[in-house]
Design an enzyme around this catalytic site. Structure first.
Site, short mmCIF file in Angstrom:
data_model
loop_
_atom_site.label_atom_id
_atom_site.label_comp_id
_atom_site.label_asym_id
_atom_site.label_seq_id
_atom_site.Cartn_x
_atom_site.Cartn_y
_atom_site.Cartn_z
N ARG A 1 0.34 -0.94 0.19
CA ARG A 1 -0.12 -0.19 -0.27
C ARG A 1 1.11 1.60 0.21
O ARG A 1 2.33 1.16 0.44
CB ARG A 1 -0.57 0.40 1.56
CG ARG A 1 -2.29 -0.96 1.76
CD ARG A 1 -2.49 -0.97 2.64
NE ARG A 1 -3.30 -2.25 2.86
CZ ARG A 1 -3.69 -3.55 3.52
NH1 ARG A 1 -1.84 -3.23 3.93
NH2 ARG A 1 -4.03 -4.77 3.53
N LYS B 1 -2.11 -2.61 8.04
CA LYS B 1 -3.01 -1.88 8.78
C LYS B 1 -2.92 -3.04 10.21
O LYS B 1 -2.53 -4.27 10.35
CB LYS B 1 -4.14 -2.45 7.68
CG LYS B 1 -4.83 -1.34 6.47
CD LYS B 1 -5.92 -2.14 6.31
CE LYS B 1 -6.15 -0.71 4.94
NZ LYS B 1 -7.49 -0.89 4.53
N HIS C 1 -3.89 -8.48 3.26
CA HIS C 1 -6.07 -8.91 3.36
C HIS C 1 -5.44 -9.40 5.22
O HIS C 1 -5.27 -10.96 4.80
CB HIS C 1 -5.83 -9.85 2.33
CG HIS C 1 -5.91 -8.90 0.72
ND1 HIS C 1 -6.21 -8.89 -0.47
CD2 HIS C 1 -6.17 -7.07 0.40
CE1 HIS C 1 -6.52 -7.66 -0.99
NE2 HIS C 1 -6.39 -7.26 -0.55
N HIS D 1 -2.75 2.76 -5.69
CA HIS D 1 -3.85 1.31 -5.62
C HIS D 1 -3.87 0.64 -6.62
O HIS D 1 -4.31 -0.75 -6.77
CB HIS D 1 -5.17 1.87 -4.81
CG HIS D 1 -5.50 0.70 -3.84
ND1 HIS D 1 -4.75 0.47 -3.20
CD2 HIS D 1 -6.55 0.03 -4.34
CE1 HIS D 1 -5.78 -0.10 -2.59
NE2 HIS D 1 -6.73 -0.77 -3.01
N ARG E 1 -1.01 -2.42 -6.90
CA ARG E 1 -1.14 -2.88 -5.89
C ARG E 1 -2.34 -3.82 -6.81
O ARG E 1 -1.80 -4.95 -7.38
CB ARG E 1 -1.92 -2.41 -5.26
CG ARG E 1 -2.41 -3.51 -3.62
CD ARG E 1 -2.45 -2.70 -2.82
NE ARG E 1 -3.15 -3.07 -2.14
CZ ARG E 1 -2.98 -4.38 -1.02
NH1 ARG E 1 -1.68 -4.57 -0.50
NH2 ARG E 1 -3.28 -4.86 0.28
N TYR F 1 -9.43 -10.49 -7.20
CA TYR F 1 -8.44 -10.56 -8.13
C TYR F 1 -8.87 -11.78 -8.70
O TYR F 1 -8.29 -11.72 -10.33
CB TYR F 1 -7.19 -10.18 -8.07
CG TYR F 1 -6.99 -8.98 -6.76
CD1 TYR F 1 -7.11 -7.60 -7.37
CD2 TYR F 1 -7.45 -9.18 -5.44
CE1 TYR F 1 -6.73 -7.03 -7.06
CE2 TYR F 1 -6.39 -8.03 -4.44
CZ TYR F 1 -6.69 -6.14 -5.46
OH TYR F 1 -6.61 -5.48 -4.62
#
Length: 326
Positions: free
Chosen positions: A173, A197, A298, A272, A275, A307
């Site tokens: 990210r 995150k 994730h 992004h 990514r 995806y």
């Protein structure tokens, strides 16, 4: 007509709305903000979004003449209805439902409300559009364009090339890229350690082209920027802005946009998009879903599965063009 405080058009004025709330309610917002940032370790962007939703919700409750302790399912639904009337999309409403649930759960634990109405709040099914991605040949062209820009050995161009190469090589990210320190890259193993995150750390590999671009930046470009900016060399950030401080996400977005726009036919995108492209190309190259999930950081496999729809969509397009009975 919906209250201007609850409408979508008022989102940019949430700071003013927060300042207009009664002091006890402002204290609630401040406590919630500390919880999100310090206890849960969420990113600045996520905290801002969650707090903004809480401010909107509490402003709606206060406008209705109620106290925070009176927040119930009916008021939650009325707030969402006002959001919908103001033009909020299904995706936005779904996110605000999740945000409201987070707030009411915290409010119950801290004794602000006697029961949690958020668990009974239903969310509209969010529409998740397929992300725009580069084709493999286009990604190669973007990297070549970035390398061509660095050919004159300008320190900023060397930095830009390294950032673009690393973003595509790792799929990290933009916030993770900006948060990297010099010691975060291990060239012996060609891996970079990022803080994702929720403060979760993970190790992501990168290839030879990214290693070469990083080496040029660290050994040649970065020292020049430190010297030209008058820095004392104590800044630990891997990527620096022209003033010698840690690069900010806006700069990275501009760099990626400029690099991609140099390739005819490539979709307009920022970090992004790189990514998304990295994840798609990994799956098209045979990587398994669990590995891609770990690489991207994730929390759930469902996010990574998005995806697979992209790759299937491409296969269908190829089939339509190539198969005689398509």
């Amino acid at each position: 007509m919906p209250s201007p405080r609850s409408g979508r058009a008022r989102r940019p004025d949430l700071r003013a709305l927060r300042a207009s709330l009664p002091e006890p309610v402002q204290a609630v917002v401040a406590g919630y903000e500390r919880h999100l940032g310090f206890e849960r370790g969420l990113s600045t962007h996520t905290v801002r979004a969650y707090v903004g939703d809480a401010v909107s919700l509490l402003g709606f409750v206060v406008d209705g003449g109620a106290e925070v302790a009176e927040l119930d399912l009916a008021r939650l639904r009325a707030w969402l209805a006002a959001q919908q009337s103001a033009g909020a999309s299904r995706t936005t409403l779904a996110r605000r439902v999740a945000s409201a649930r987070t707030f009411t759960s915290w409010a119950l634990r801290t004794g602000l409300i006697p029961r949690d109405p958020g668990g009974r709040l239903s969310a509209p099914r969010a529409h998740r559009p397929l992300p725009g991605v580069l084709r493999v040949a286009q990604a190669e062209d973007v990297m070549q364009a970035s390398a061509a820009g660095a050919a004159q050995r300008d320190p900023v161009a060397l930095r830009d090339r390294a950032m673009v190469e690393l973003l595509y090589a790792t799929g990290i990210r933009v916030s993770e890229l900006c948060g990297l320190d010099v010691g975060g890259a291990d060239f012996s193993r060609r891996v970079v350690t990022v803080l994702g995150k929720g403060g979760k750390e993970r190790v992501v590999p990168f290839g030879v082209p990214a290693a070469e671009a990083l080496t040029d930046w660290i050994e040649e470009g970065r020292p020049k920027i430190v010297a030209e900016s008058g820095g004392d060399g104590t800044e630990s950030a891997l990527f620096l802005g022209v003033r010698g401080k840690r690069v900010d996400p806006r700069t990275v977005r501009r760099v990626v946009h400029d690099a991609v726009s140099a390739v005819p036919g490539a979709a307009d995108m920022g970090p992004h998009g790189l990514r998304h492209s990295a994840a798609t190309h990994l799956l098209e190259g045979g990587a398994d879903l669990r590995s891609v999930q770990e690489l991207l950081g994730h929390a759930t496999l469902a996010t990574t599965q998005l995806y697979t729809h992209v790759t299937v969509d491409r296969l269908k397009a190829i089939h339509d063009r190539a198969h005689p009975r398509a």
